[in-house]
Design a protein around this motif. Structure first.
Motif, PDB file in Angstrom:
ATOM      1  N   GLY A   1     -21.153 -25.767 -19.422  1.00  0.00           N
ATOM      2  CA  GLY A   1     -20.791 -25.911 -20.417  1.00  0.00           C
ATOM      3  C   GLY A   1     -21.468 -25.933 -21.571  1.00  0.00           C
ATOM      4  N   ALA A   2     -22.560 -27.161 -21.227  1.00  0.00           N
ATOM      5  CA  ALA A   2     -23.476 -27.800 -22.052  1.00  0.00           C
ATOM      6  C   ALA A   2     -24.714 -27.391 -22.222  1.00  0.00           C
ATOM      7  CB  ALA A   2     -23.758 -29.452 -21.707  1.00  0.00           C
ATOM      8  N   VAL A   3     -25.108 -26.114 -21.267  1.00  0.00           N
ATOM      9  CA  VAL A   3     -26.748 -25.407 -21.409  1.00  0.00           C
ATOM     10  C   VAL A   3     -25.986 -24.229 -21.928  1.00  0.00           C
ATOM     11  CG1 VAL A   3     -27.809 -24.612 -19.659  1.00  0.00           C
ATOM     12  CG2 VAL A   3     -27.211 -26.529 -19.314  1.00  0.00           C
ATOM     13  N   ALA A   4     -25.619 -23.473 -21.548  1.00  0.00           N
ATOM     14  CA  ALA A   4     -24.464 -22.754 -22.058  1.00  0.00           C
ATOM     15  C   ALA A   4     -24.523 -22.687 -23.711  1.00  0.00           C
ATOM     16  CB  ALA A   4     -23.268 -22.047 -21.484  1.00  0.00           C
ATOM     17  N   GLY A   5     -23.629 -23.972 -24.248  1.00  0.00           N
ATOM     18  CA  GLY A   5     -23.459 -24.422 -25.733  1.00  0.00           C
ATOM     19  C   GLY A   5     -24.734 -24.151 -26.424  1.00  0.00           C
ATOM     20  N   TYR A   6     -26.005 -24.620 -25.478  1.00  0.00           N
ATOM     21  CA  TYR A   6     -26.511 -24.887 -26.247  1.00  0.00           C
ATOM     22  C   TYR A   6     -27.971 -23.907 -26.271  1.00  0.00           C
ATOM     23  CZ  TYR A   6     -30.874 -27.994 -27.954  1.00  0.00           C
ATOM     24  OH  TYR A   6     -31.972 -28.091 -28.580  1.00  0.00           O
ATOM     25  N   PHE A   7     -28.084 -23.544 -25.138  1.00  0.00           N
ATOM     26  CA  PHE A   7     -29.216 -22.011 -25.478  1.00  0.00           C
ATOM     27  C   PHE A   7     -28.626 -20.606 -25.624  1.00  0.00           C
ATOM     28  CE2 PHE A   7     -30.683 -25.534 -22.911  1.00  0.00           C
ATOM     29  CZ  PHE A   7     -32.390 -25.931 -23.218  1.00  0.00           C
TER      30      PHE A   7
ATOM     31  N   ARG B   1     -19.129 -26.538 -23.483  1.00  0.00           N
ATOM     32  CA  ARG B   1     -19.952 -25.333 -24.839  1.00  0.00           C
ATOM     33  C   ARG B   1     -19.260 -25.088 -26.073  1.00  0.00           C
ATOM     34  NH1 ARG B   1     -18.880 -20.573 -26.724  1.00  0.00           N
ATOM     35  NH2 ARG B   1     -20.011 -19.423 -26.990  1.00  0.00           N
ATOM     36  N   ALA B   2     -18.283 -25.608 -25.998  1.00  0.00           N
ATOM     37  CA  ALA B   2     -17.452 -25.391 -27.546  1.00  0.00           C
ATOM     38  C   ALA B   2     -18.045 -26.839 -28.618  1.00  0.00           C
ATOM     39  CB  ALA B   2     -16.232 -25.405 -28.091  1.00  0.00           C
ATOM     40  N   GLU B   3     -17.777 -27.824 -27.762  1.00  0.00           N
ATOM     41  CA  GLU B   3     -18.760 -29.287 -28.471  1.00  0.00           C
ATOM     42  C   GLU B   3     -20.025 -29.106 -28.929  1.00  0.00           C
ATOM     43  OE1 GLU B   3     -16.718 -31.535 -29.605  1.00  0.00           O
ATOM     44  OE2 GLU B   3     -14.625 -30.899 -28.764  1.00  0.00           O
ATOM     45  N   VAL B   4     -20.807 -28.940 -27.634  1.00  0.00           N
ATOM     46  CA  VAL B   4     -22.434 -28.107 -27.538  1.00  0.00           C
ATOM     47  C   VAL B   4     -22.649 -27.432 -29.228  1.00  0.00           C
ATOM     48  CG1 VAL B   4     -24.328 -27.960 -26.820  1.00  0.00           C
ATOM     49  CG2 VAL B   4     -22.901 -29.430 -25.938  1.00  0.00           C
ATOM     50  N   ASN B   5     -21.897 -26.144 -28.878  1.00  0.00           N
ATOM     51  CA  ASN B   5     -22.155 -25.516 -30.216  1.00  0.00           C
ATOM     52  C   ASN B   5     -21.992 -25.804 -30.946  1.00  0.00           C
ATOM     53  OD1 ASN B   5     -22.751 -22.241 -30.157  1.00  0.00           O
ATOM     54  ND2 ASN B   5     -20.847 -21.890 -30.572  1.00  0.00           N
ATOM     55  N   ILE B   6     -20.711 -26.452 -31.225  1.00  0.00           N
ATOM     56  CA  ILE B   6     -21.253 -27.065 -33.239  1.00  0.00           C
ATOM     57  C   ILE B   6     -21.799 -28.630 -33.292  1.00  0.00           C
ATOM     58  CG2 ILE B   6     -19.057 -28.577 -33.809  1.00  0.00           C
ATOM     59  CD1 ILE B   6     -16.748 -27.324 -32.260  1.00  0.00           C
ATOM     60  N   ARG B   7     -22.335 -29.126 -32.641  1.00  0.00           N
ATOM     61  CA  ARG B   7     -23.015 -30.266 -33.082  1.00  0.00           C
ATOM     62  C   ARG B   7     -24.957 -29.532 -32.766  1.00  0.00           C
ATOM     63  NH1 ARG B   7     -18.761 -32.036 -30.487  1.00  0.00           N
ATOM     64  NH2 ARG B   7     -17.676 -33.807 -31.729  1.00  0.00           N
ATOM     65  N   ARG B   8     -25.150 -27.818 -32.080  1.00  0.00           N
ATOM     66  CA  ARG B   8     -26.849 -28.263 -32.145  1.00  0.00           C
ATOM     67  C   ARG B   8     -27.075 -28.101 -32.750  1.00  0.00           C
ATOM     68  NH1 ARG B   8     -26.698 -21.795 -28.867  1.00  0.00           N
ATOM     69  NH2 ARG B   8     -26.010 -20.554 -30.842  1.00  0.00           N
ATOM     70  N   ASN B   9     -26.390 -27.154 -34.204  1.00  0.00           N
ATOM     71  CA  ASN B   9     -27.576 -27.248 -35.247  1.00  0.00           C
ATOM     72  C   ASN B   9     -27.178 -28.597 -36.445  1.00  0.00           C
ATOM     73  OD1 ASN B   9     -28.862 -25.441 -34.671  1.00  0.00           O
ATOM     74  ND2 ASN B   9     -26.823 -23.560 -35.111  1.00  0.00           N
ATOM     75  N   ALA B  10     -26.965 -29.237 -35.856  1.00  0.00           N
ATOM     76  CA  ALA B  10     -26.079 -30.287 -36.964  1.00  0.00           C
ATOM     77  C   ALA B  10     -27.401 -31.288 -37.533  1.00  0.00           C
ATOM     78  CB  ALA B  10     -25.076 -31.999 -36.018  1.00  0.00           C
ATOM     79  N   GLY B  11     -27.373 -31.978 -38.618  1.00  0.00           N
ATOM     80  CA  GLY B  11     -28.304 -33.125 -38.922  1.00  0.00           C
ATOM     81  C   GLY B  11     -28.732 -33.658 -38.155  1.00  0.00           C
ATOM     82  N   PHE B  12     -28.209 -34.429 -36.992  1.00  0.00           N
ATOM     83  CA  PHE B  12     -29.077 -35.693 -36.519  1.00  0.00           C
ATOM     84  C   PHE B  12     -29.124 -34.774 -35.499  1.00  0.00           C
ATOM     85  CE2 PHE B  12     -25.106 -35.023 -34.367  1.00  0.00           C
ATOM     86  CZ  PHE B  12     -25.314 -34.471 -32.772  1.00  0.00           C
ATOM     87  N   VAL B  13     -29.125 -33.871 -34.791  1.00  0.00           N
ATOM     88  CA  VAL B  13     -29.832 -33.021 -34.457  1.00  0.00           C
ATOM     89  C   VAL B  13     -31.095 -32.473 -34.309  1.00  0.00           C
ATOM     90  CG1 VAL B  13     -30.011 -31.030 -33.092  1.00  0.00           C
ATOM     91  CG2 VAL B  13     -28.365 -32.052 -32.626  1.00  0.00           C
ATOM     92  N   GLN B  14     -30.637 -31.510 -35.752  1.00  0.00           N
ATOM     93  CA  GLN B  14     -32.587 -31.410 -36.064  1.00  0.00           C
ATOM     94  C   GLN B  14     -33.690 -33.018 -37.200  1.00  0.00           C
ATOM     95  OE1 GLN B  14     -32.789 -28.054 -36.940  1.00  0.00           O
ATOM     96  NE2 GLN B  14     -31.045 -27.479 -36.918  1.00  0.00           N
ATOM     97  N   ALA B  15     -33.059 -33.995 -37.046  1.00  0.00           N
ATOM     98  CA  ALA B  15     -33.718 -35.249 -37.264  1.00  0.00           C
ATOM     99  C   ALA B  15     -34.500 -35.427 -35.945  1.00  0.00           C
ATOM    100  CB  ALA B  15     -32.776 -36.113 -37.761  1.00  0.00           C
ATOM    101  N   ALA B  16     -33.893 -35.369 -35.335  1.00  0.00           N
ATOM    102  CA  ALA B  16     -34.397 -35.182 -33.409  1.00  0.00           C
ATOM    103  C   ALA B  16     -35.261 -34.550 -32.785  1.00  0.00           C
ATOM    104  CB  ALA B  16     -32.982 -35.612 -32.420  1.00  0.00           C
TER     105      ALA B  16
END
Length: 286
Positions: free
Chosen positions: A105-111, A166-181
């Motif tokens: 789910g994490a791979v599917a939600g992120y990529f 998948r749902a949780e990763v999809n929500i966060r993949r464009n979050a601010g802390f992800v962009q900073a990382a």
């Protein structure tokens, strides 16, 4: 993990237990289940496999707390010893479903893209079947061994973790802390593993706790219909199935006590979910 991190986690765990008495009760019940699973064979007063025809179908007494079954075996000893097998099946199945399902789910939600499409179709195929019927089919086709019961239980629990991750990763993949990382030079896999995935754990902890109870019910259900653990191995589902044949004739204790043990185990894991969520939620560690 440093000593300060361990102390902070222990302090946070103590706070969670004292803040919610229901969580403390669930933790106490879980501790009793673990003790029964680990030390049960050494604590029981009788050999759970020993038969005694002269003492068959005796009701509960000071000598035999839960009575005896139709072969004269001590029901209390069998209920306690069965805890290890049922807990082992549940832990193994849920751990397998969590690791594989959350990774998918994490791979599917992120990529997204083809990974998301393939994962979605696979999960849709699993969810198209009634889950217990699917578990029955897997065990019937592969053979009713403990390993196959674990695999069947893991398969029917896989979609819960995959879809939630998948749902949780999809929500966060464009979050601010992800962009900073990402601007700091971190690659996609490192961002997914170290920054996004830990934040998906709190809701999945509740799911893990619920699935522990469902996995025990699934294993007991398979044993009840003859597709699970084989007699004379002590297992709650088998004991309930054997005891059901004697309820009409008045030997109620044969099914009652393993049924109560099964109910308490599921009750414990259902209550434990909120506490696990609070323990791993980064936002609650203040």
């Amino acid at each position: 993990m440093s000593s300060s991190s361990v102390k902070n986690f222990a302090r946070h765990a103590r706070y969670v237990m004292t803040e919610n008495p229901v969580t403390a009760l669930a933790a106490l019940l879980f501790l009793l289940i673990v003790i029964a699973a680990v030390a049960g064979p050494a604590l029981v007063p009788y050999d759970p496999m020993a038969t005694d025809g002269d003492r068959a179908l005796q009701p509960p007494s000071w000598d035999r707390w839960f009575g005896t079954d139709h072969l004269g075996r001590d029901v209390f000893s069998r209920v306690v010893v069965a805890t290890r097998l049922d807990l082992m099946i549940s832990l193994a199945a849920v751990a397998m479903a969590f690791v594989i399902g959350s990774a998918m789910g994490a791979v599917a939600g992120y990529f997204g893209g083809w990974a998301d499409r393939i994962t979605g179709r696979l999960l849709d195929t699993i969810m198209a079947f009634p889950l217990f019927v699917l578990a029955m089919g897997v065990v019937a086709a592969a053979g009713n061994t403990i390993e196959n019961i674990v695999y069947a239980t893991a398969i029917i629990n896989l979609p819960f973790y995959a879809r939630m991750a998948r749902a949780e990763v999809n929500i966060r993949r464009n979050a601010g802390f992800v962009q900073a990382a990402r601007l700091s030079g971190n690659g996609d896999w490192r961002i997914l593993a170290q920054h996004i995935f830990p934040n998906t754990l709190p809701p999945m902890m509740v799911q893990i706790s619920l699935n522990m109870g469902w996995a025990i019910l699934n294993a007991a259900g398979l044993s009840f219909i003859g597709l699970g653990v084989r007699p004379p191995t002590p297992e709650w589902g088998i004991m309930v199935a054997e005891g059901a044949n004697f309820i009409v004739s008045g030997e109620w204790w044969l099914a009652f006590f393993p049924g109560v043990a099964l109910m308490l185990a599921v009750f414990t894991f259902n209550l434990l979910g909120d506490g696990l969520r609070d323990l791993v939620d980064p936002q609650r560690r203040t």
